[in-house]
Design a protein around this motif. Structure first.
Motif, PDB file in Angstrom:
ATOM      1  N   MET A   1       0.850  -1.169   0.000  1.00 38.86           N
ATOM      2  CA  MET A   1       0.000   0.000   0.000  1.00 38.86           C
ATOM      3  C   MET A   1       0.891   1.227   0.000  1.00 38.86           C
ATOM      4  O   MET A   1       1.855   1.314   0.749  1.00 38.86           O
ATOM      5  N   LYS A   2       0.539   2.190  -0.840  1.00 38.38           N
ATOM      6  CA  LYS A   2       1.338   3.410  -0.935  1.00 38.38           C
ATOM      7  C   LYS A   2       1.046   4.331   0.239  1.00 38.38           C
ATOM      8  O   LYS A   2      -0.035   4.294   0.833  1.00 38.38           O
ATOM      9  N   ASP A   3       2.001   5.184   0.537  1.00 38.17           N
ATOM     10  CA  ASP A   3       1.790   6.188   1.580  1.00 38.17           C
ATOM     11  C   ASP A   3       0.838   7.275   1.097  1.00 38.17           C
ATOM     12  O   ASP A   3       0.043   7.818   1.856  1.00 38.17           O
ATOM     13  N   GLU A   4       0.934   7.606  -0.215  1.00 34.49           N
ATOM     14  CA  GLU A   4       0.069   8.635  -0.798  1.00 34.49           C
ATOM     15  C   GLU A   4      -0.400   8.177  -2.172  1.00 34.49           C
ATOM     16  O   GLU A   4       0.300   7.439  -2.863  1.00 34.49           O
ATOM     17  N   TYR A   5      -1.567   8.639  -2.554  1.00 39.69           N
ATOM     18  CA  TYR A   5      -2.127   8.315  -3.867  1.00 39.69           C
ATOM     19  C   TYR A   5      -2.407   9.611  -4.615  1.00 39.69           C
ATOM     20  O   TYR A   5      -2.762  10.624  -4.027  1.00 39.69           O
ATOM     21  N   ASP A   6      -2.261   9.563  -5.945  1.00 43.58           N
ATOM     22  CA  ASP A   6      -2.481  10.741  -6.782  1.00 43.58           C
ATOM     23  C   ASP A   6      -3.871  10.649  -7.414  1.00 43.58           C
ATOM     24  O   ASP A   6      -4.122   9.796  -8.258  1.00 43.58           O
ATOM     25  N   PHE A   7      -4.776  11.528  -6.984  1.00 43.73           N
ATOM     26  CA  PHE A   7      -6.134  11.550  -7.525  1.00 43.73           C
ATOM     27  C   PHE A   7      -6.357  12.731  -8.475  1.00 43.73           C
ATOM     28  O   PHE A   7      -7.485  13.078  -8.788  1.00 43.73           O
ATOM     29  N   SER A   8      -5.281  13.352  -8.950  1.00 43.47           N
ATOM     30  CA  SER A   8      -5.415  14.532  -9.804  1.00 43.47           C
ATOM     31  C   SER A   8      -6.089  14.215 -11.142  1.00 43.47           C
ATOM     32  O   SER A   8      -6.708  15.086 -11.749  1.00 43.47           O
ATOM     33  N   ALA A   9      -6.003  12.984 -11.616  1.00 44.48           N
ATOM     34  CA  ALA A   9      -6.616  12.611 -12.893  1.00 44.48           C
ATOM     35  C   ALA A   9      -7.980  11.951 -12.702  1.00 44.48           C
ATOM     36  O   ALA A   9      -8.574  11.449 -13.656  1.00 44.48           O
ATOM     37  N   SER A  10      -8.503  11.974 -11.491  1.00 41.66           N
ATOM     38  CA  SER A  10      -9.792  11.316 -11.232  1.00 41.66           C
ATOM     39  C   SER A  10     -10.949  12.138 -11.796  1.00 41.66           C
ATOM     40  O   SER A  10     -10.822  13.333 -12.042  1.00 41.66           O
ATOM     41  N   VAL A  11     -12.071  11.479 -12.008  1.00 45.55           N
ATOM     42  CA  VAL A  11     -13.273  12.148 -12.524  1.00 45.55           C
ATOM     43  C   VAL A  11     -14.406  11.958 -11.524  1.00 45.55           C
ATOM     44  O   VAL A  11     -14.440  10.957 -10.800  1.00 45.55           O
ATOM     45  N   PRO A  12     -15.358  12.901 -11.489  1.00 45.87           N
ATOM     46  CA  PRO A  12     -16.490  12.750 -10.571  1.00 45.87           C
ATOM     47  C   PRO A  12     -17.320  11.515 -10.915  1.00 45.87           C
ATOM     48  O   PRO A  12     -17.380  11.088 -12.074  1.00 45.87           O
ATOM     49  N   ASN A  13     -17.962  10.954  -9.921  1.00 40.79           N
ATOM     50  CA  ASN A  13     -18.811   9.784 -10.100  1.00 40.79           C
ATOM     51  C   ASN A  13     -20.020  10.167 -10.966  1.00 40.79           C
ATOM     52  O   ASN A  13     -20.836  10.991 -10.566  1.00 40.79           O
ATOM     53  N   PRO A  14     -20.173   9.561 -12.151  1.00 35.97           N
ATOM     54  CA  PRO A  14     -21.305   9.920 -13.009  1.00 35.97           C
ATOM     55  C   PRO A  14     -22.647   9.424 -12.461  1.00 35.97           C
ATOM     56  O   PRO A  14     -23.703   9.848 -12.916  1.00 35.97           O
ATOM     57  N   TYR A  15     -22.618   8.538 -11.483  1.00 37.24           N
ATOM     58  CA  TYR A  15     -23.842   7.995 -10.913  1.00 37.24           C
ATOM     59  C   TYR A  15     -24.223   8.649  -9.590  1.00 37.24           C
ATOM     60  O   TYR A  15     -25.171   8.222  -8.937  1.00 37.24           O
ATOM     61  N   ALA A  16     -23.509   9.676  -9.193  1.00 35.59           N
ATOM     62  CA  ALA A  16     -23.727  10.297  -7.886  1.00 35.59           C
ATOM     63  C   ALA A  16     -25.158  10.808  -7.721  1.00 35.59           C
ATOM     64  O   ALA A  16     -25.722  10.738  -6.634  1.00 35.59           O
ATOM     65  N   LYS A  17     -25.770  11.293  -8.780  1.00 33.32           N
ATOM     66  CA  LYS A  17     -27.146  11.797  -8.678  1.00 33.32           C
ATOM     67  C   LYS A  17     -28.159  10.676  -8.489  1.00 33.32           C
ATOM     68  O   LYS A  17     -29.272  10.909  -8.065  1.00 33.32           O
ATOM     69  N   ARG A  18     -27.788   9.452  -8.828  1.00 31.86           N
ATOM     70  CA  ARG A  18     -28.698   8.313  -8.698  1.00 31.86           C
ATOM     71  C   ARG A  18     -28.546   7.568  -7.374  1.00 31.86           C
ATOM     72  O   ARG A  18     -29.256   6.601  -7.139  1.00 31.86           O
ATOM     73  N   LEU A  19     -27.599   7.980  -6.545  1.00 34.44           N
ATOM     74  CA  LEU A  19     -27.397   7.298  -5.273  1.00 34.44           C
ATOM     75  C   LEU A  19     -28.617   7.477  -4.386  1.00 34.44           C
ATOM     76  O   LEU A  19     -29.325   8.478  -4.470  1.00 34.44           O
ATOM     77  N   LYS A  20     -28.858   6.530  -3.534  1.00 29.37           N
ATOM     78  CA  LYS A  20     -29.993   6.591  -2.619  1.00 29.37           C
ATOM     79  C   LYS A  20     -29.485   6.710  -1.199  1.00 29.37           C
ATOM     80  O   LYS A  20     -28.401   6.234  -0.871  1.00 29.37           O
ATOM     81  N   LYS A  21     -30.279   7.346  -0.379  1.00 26.47           N
ATOM     82  CA  LYS A  21     -29.931   7.529   1.020  1.00 26.47           C
ATOM     83  C   LYS A  21     -30.907   6.727   1.866  1.00 26.47           C
ATOM     84  O   LYS A  21     -32.118   6.803   1.672  1.00 26.47           O
ATOM     85  N   SER A  22     -30.386   5.967   2.776  1.00 25.52           N
ATOM     86  CA  SER A  22     -31.221   5.162   3.649  1.00 25.52           C
ATOM     87  C   SER A  22     -31.907   6.047   4.683  1.00 25.52           C
ATOM     88  O   SER A  22     -31.302   6.949   5.245  1.00 25.52           O
ATOM     89  N   THR A  23     -33.202   5.792   4.899  1.00 26.18           N
ATOM     90  CA  THR A  23     -33.966   6.551   5.883  1.00 26.18           C
ATOM     91  C   THR A  23     -35.041   5.655   6.477  1.00 26.18           C
ATOM     92  O   THR A  23     -35.347   4.593   5.932  1.00 26.18           O
ATOM     93  N   THR A  24     -35.597   6.084   7.567  1.00 31.09           N
ATOM     94  CA  THR A  24     -36.686   5.349   8.194  1.00 31.09           C
ATOM     95  C   THR A  24     -37.909   6.250   8.203  1.00 31.09           C
ATOM     96  O   THR A  24     -37.829   7.399   8.644  1.00 31.09           O
ATOM     97  N   ILE A  25     -39.030   5.760   7.685  1.00 28.29           N
ATOM     98  CA  ILE A  25     -40.278   6.524   7.716  1.00 28.29           C
ATOM     99  C   ILE A  25     -41.390   5.616   8.226  1.00 28.29           C
ATOM    100  O   ILE A  25     -41.324   4.396   8.110  1.00 28.29           O
ATOM    101  N   ARG A  26     -42.398   6.237   8.780  1.00 27.36           N
ATOM    102  CA  ARG A  26     -43.564   5.484   9.239  1.00 27.36           C
ATOM    103  C   ARG A  26     -44.648   5.612   8.173  1.00 27.36           C
ATOM    104  O   ARG A  26     -45.001   6.708   7.769  1.00 27.36           O
TER     105      ARG A  26
END
Length: 67
Positions: A1-26
């Motif tokens: 495992m590296k001490d540091e990782y380079d995320f400068s070339a990373s891209v945003p998650n294209p599915y982030a808008k489709r993620l769901k959040k867990s909640t409790t409702i009655r």
């Protein structure tokens, strides 16, 4: 495992808008029974049906009428 990782070339998650959040409702027994019955007819899990309905209401900007 590296001490540091380079995320400068990373891209945003294209599915982030489709993620769901867990909640409790009655929910009322009547509403739950309705969606569970609809689930049996369609083969779609009732939690997904409730989510689909609520998303549709939000997109259409539906307002609840109290009577």
């Amino acid at each position: 495992m590296k001490d540091e990782y380079d995320f400068s070339a990373s891209v945003p998650n294209p599915y982030a808008k489709r993620l769901k959040k867990s909640t409790t409702i009655r929910l009322s027994v009547e509403a739950l029974d309705y969606f569970k019955g609809l689930s049996g007819e369609t083969g779609i899990p009732y939690q997904n049906l409730i989510d689909l309905y609520l998303v549709q209401c939000a997109r259409d900007k539906k307002r609840l009428t109290f009577s």
